[in-house]
Design a protein around this motif. Structure first.
Motif, PDB file in Angstrom:
ATOM      1  N   GLU A 100      45.685  40.028  42.799  1.00 22.37           N
ATOM      2  CA  GLU A 100      45.661  39.131  41.634  1.00 22.37           C
ATOM      3  C   GLU A 100      44.555  37.875  41.684  1.00 22.37           C
ATOM      4  N   THR A 101      43.554  38.008  42.739  1.00 24.57           N
ATOM      5  CA  THR A 101      42.699  36.827  42.773  1.00 24.57           C
ATOM      6  C   THR A 101      41.272  37.266  42.281  1.00 24.57           C
ATOM      7  N   GLU A 102      41.274  38.609  41.639  1.00 28.10           N
ATOM      8  CA  GLU A 102      40.044  39.041  41.173  1.00 28.10           C
ATOM      9  C   GLU A 102      40.344  39.567  39.987  1.00 28.10           C
ATOM     10  N   MET A 103      39.418  39.441  38.856  1.00 28.75           N
ATOM     11  CA  MET A 103      39.527  40.091  37.643  1.00 28.75           C
ATOM     12  C   MET A 103      38.132  40.858  37.304  1.00 28.75           C
ATOM     13  N   GLY A 104      38.342  42.037  36.837  1.00 32.76           N
ATOM     14  CA  GLY A 104      37.265  42.809  36.354  1.00 32.76           C
ATOM     15  C   GLY A 104      37.463  42.809  34.804  1.00 32.76           C
ATOM     16  N   PHE A 105      36.368  43.093  34.138  1.00 33.60           N
ATOM     17  CA  PHE A 105      36.332  42.995  32.714  1.00 33.60           C
ATOM     18  C   PHE A 105      35.360  43.759  32.148  1.00 33.60           C
ATOM     19  N   ALA A 106      35.436  44.085  30.735  1.00 30.16           N
ATOM     20  CA  ALA A 106      34.389  44.886  30.094  1.00 30.16           C
ATOM     21  C   ALA A 106      33.157  43.837  29.997  1.00 30.16           C
ATOM     22  N   PHE A 107      31.993  44.235  30.128  1.00 26.77           N
ATOM     23  CA  PHE A 107      30.699  43.561  30.004  1.00 26.77           C
ATOM     24  C   PHE A 107      29.515  44.445  29.986  1.00 26.77           C
ATOM     25  N   PRO A 108      28.706  43.964  29.080  1.00 19.45           N
ATOM     26  CA  PRO A 108      27.479  44.964  28.900  1.00 19.45           C
ATOM     27  C   PRO A 108      26.621  45.658  30.290  1.00 19.45           C
ATOM     28  N   LYS A 109      26.588  46.798  30.758  1.00 15.20           N
ATOM     29  CA  LYS A 109      25.690  46.952  31.943  1.00 15.20           C
ATOM     30  C   LYS A 109      24.430  46.485  32.045  1.00 15.20           C
ATOM     31  N   GLU A 110      23.829  46.476  30.722  1.00 13.48           N
ATOM     32  CA  GLU A 110      22.508  45.953  31.013  1.00 13.48           C
ATOM     33  C   GLU A 110      22.513  44.356  31.201  1.00 13.48           C
ATOM     34  N   PRO A 126      30.935  50.849  44.000  1.00 17.85           N
ATOM     35  CA  PRO A 126      29.951  51.872  43.437  1.00 17.85           C
ATOM     36  C   PRO A 126      30.507  52.705  42.449  1.00 17.85           C
ATOM     37  N   SER A 127      31.705  53.310  42.522  1.00 21.48           N
ATOM     38  CA  SER A 127      32.286  54.130  41.671  1.00 21.48           C
ATOM     39  C   SER A 127      32.438  53.709  40.164  1.00 21.48           C
ATOM     40  N   ASP A 128      32.396  52.564  40.061  1.00 18.62           N
ATOM     41  CA  ASP A 128      32.652  51.637  38.713  1.00 18.62           C
ATOM     42  C   ASP A 128      31.322  51.284  38.130  1.00 18.62           C
ATOM     43  N   MET A 129      30.250  51.589  38.818  1.00 17.43           N
ATOM     44  CA  MET A 129      29.074  51.130  38.202  1.00 17.43           C
ATOM     45  C   MET A 129      28.751  51.794  36.892  1.00 17.43           C
ATOM     46  N   ARG A 130      29.154  52.861  36.671  1.00 16.61           N
ATOM     47  CA  ARG A 130      28.792  53.661  35.398  1.00 16.61           C
ATOM     48  C   ARG A 130      29.277  52.932  34.200  1.00 16.61           C
ATOM     49  N   PHE A 131      30.417  52.330  34.580  1.00 13.54           N
ATOM     50  CA  PHE A 131      30.996  51.412  33.274  1.00 13.54           C
ATOM     51  C   PHE A 131      30.530  50.277  32.967  1.00 13.54           C
ATOM     52  N   ASN A 132      30.789  49.742  31.696  1.00 15.47           N
ATOM     53  CA  ASN A 132      30.343  48.415  31.384  1.00 15.47           C
ATOM     54  C   ASN A 132      31.321  47.584  31.922  1.00 15.47           C
ATOM     55  N   TRP A 133      31.149  47.018  32.949  1.00 14.68           N
ATOM     56  CA  TRP A 133      32.073  46.392  33.817  1.00 14.68           C
ATOM     57  C   TRP A 133      31.574  45.212  34.879  1.00 14.68           C
ATOM     58  N   VAL A 134      32.008  44.277  35.027  1.00 13.64           N
ATOM     59  CA  VAL A 134      31.732  43.269  36.142  1.00 13.64           C
ATOM     60  C   VAL A 134      32.810  42.635  36.637  1.00 13.64           C
ATOM     61  N   GLU A 135      33.115  41.868  37.538  1.00 18.87           N
ATOM     62  CA  GLU A 135      34.199  41.290  38.304  1.00 18.87           C
ATOM     63  C   GLU A 135      33.629  39.926  38.455  1.00 18.87           C
ATOM     64  N   CYS A 136      34.791  39.105  38.827  1.00 22.67           N
ATOM     65  CA  CYS A 136      34.744  37.752  39.310  1.00 22.67           C
ATOM     66  C   CYS A 136      36.107  37.250  39.913  1.00 22.67           C
ATOM     67  N   HIS A 137      36.025  36.190  40.567  1.00 21.81           N
ATOM     68  CA  HIS A 137      36.826  35.382  41.343  1.00 21.81           C
ATOM     69  C   HIS A 137      37.641  34.431  40.253  1.00 21.81           C
ATOM     70  N   LEU A 138      38.919  34.824  40.104  1.00 19.26           N
ATOM     71  CA  LEU A 138      39.790  33.847  39.382  1.00 19.26           C
ATOM     72  C   LEU A 138      39.651  32.419  39.594  1.00 19.26           C
ATOM     73  N   ASP A 139      39.805  32.171  40.949  1.00 27.80           N
ATOM     74  CA  ASP A 139      39.766  30.561  41.164  1.00 27.80           C
ATOM     75  C   ASP A 139      38.239  29.913  40.928  1.00 27.80           C
ATOM     76  N   GLN A 140      37.493  30.695  40.495  1.00 24.75           N
ATOM     77  CA  GLN A 140      36.156  29.843  40.167  1.00 24.75           C
ATOM     78  C   GLN A 140      36.065  29.751  38.700  1.00 24.75           C
ATOM     79  N   LEU A 141      36.890  30.235  37.980  1.00 21.44           N
ATOM     80  CA  LEU A 141      37.037  30.113  36.500  1.00 21.44           C
ATOM     81  C   LEU A 141      38.053  28.688  36.112  1.00 21.44           C
ATOM     82  N   ASP A 142      37.714  28.206  35.004  1.00 22.65           N
ATOM     83  CA  ASP A 142      38.429  27.215  34.355  1.00 22.65           C
ATOM     84  C   ASP A 142      39.141  28.235  33.188  1.00 22.65           C
ATOM     85  N   GLU A 143      40.086  27.344  32.453  1.00 27.06           N
ATOM     86  CA  GLU A 143      40.710  28.104  31.198  1.00 27.06           C
ATOM     87  C   GLU A 143      39.648  28.260  30.175  1.00 27.06           C
ATOM     88  N   GLU A 144      38.798  27.375  29.959  1.00 30.86           N
ATOM     89  CA  GLU A 144      37.934  27.694  28.561  1.00 30.86           C
ATOM     90  C   GLU A 144      36.804  29.024  28.777  1.00 30.86           C
TER      91      GLU A 144
END
Length: 113
Positions: A43-53, A71-89
Motif C-alpha cells: 500500500e505504498t504505490e498507487m496505479g490509476f487510469a491514465f491516458p496511454k499517450e 510490462p504486462s500492464d503497458m497495454r492498459f491506460n495506466w500509470v503508477e506513483c509513489h504515495l509518499d510523494q503526493l500531497d492531498e490535493e
C-alpha cells in the motif's frame, strides 16, 4: 504531508459506481468490471487510469513521483506513483481524473468536487 491509502479511500469510496475489492491481497477500486485504481500489497504505490499517450511525458516530468506500469500492464491506460510523494490535493486530482476515465460524463458533477 504524504498521503496514505486511507486518504485515497476517503476520496474514492464516495464516487458514484465505484466500489472497493480485494484481489490477491491487493486493494483495487472498480467501476463495474473495470479497475481504475489499485495499490501494491504494501500500500505504498498507487496505479490509476491514465491516458496511454500521455504517460511517458508524465513519468519523464516527475520520475521521482510517477513510473510506468509493469510490462504486462503497458497495454492498459495506466500509470503508477509513489504515495509518499503526493500531497492531498494532487492525490485528489489524480483519483478524480482516473475515475472520470471510466464513468459516463453525466456522472462527473456527482464527484463531490
Amino acid at each position: 504531508m504524504p498521503v496514505t491509502i486511507a486518504d485515497v479511500r476517503a476520496v474514492a469510496a464516495g464516487l458514484p459506481r465505484s466500489y472497493e475489492a480485494i484481489v490477491r491481497d491487493r486493494v483495487k477500486f472498480r467501476v463495474g468490471s473495470i479497475v481504475w485504481l489499485a495499490f501494491n500489497p504494501e500500500e505504498t504505490e498507487m496505479g490509476f487510469a491514465f491516458p496511454k499517450e500521455e504517460r511517458a511525458a508524465l513519468v519523464a516530468s516527475e520520475p521521482e513521483v510517477f513510473f510506468m506500469p509493469r510490462p504486462s500492464d503497458m497495454r492498459f491506460n495506466w500509470v503508477e506513483c509513489h504515495l509518499d510523494q503526493l500531497d492531498e490535493e494532487r492525490m485528489r486530482e489524480l483519483v478524480l481524473d482516473a475515475w472520470r476515465m471510466v464513468v459516463p460524463q453525466r456522472l462527473w458533477p456527482y464527484a463531490g468536487n
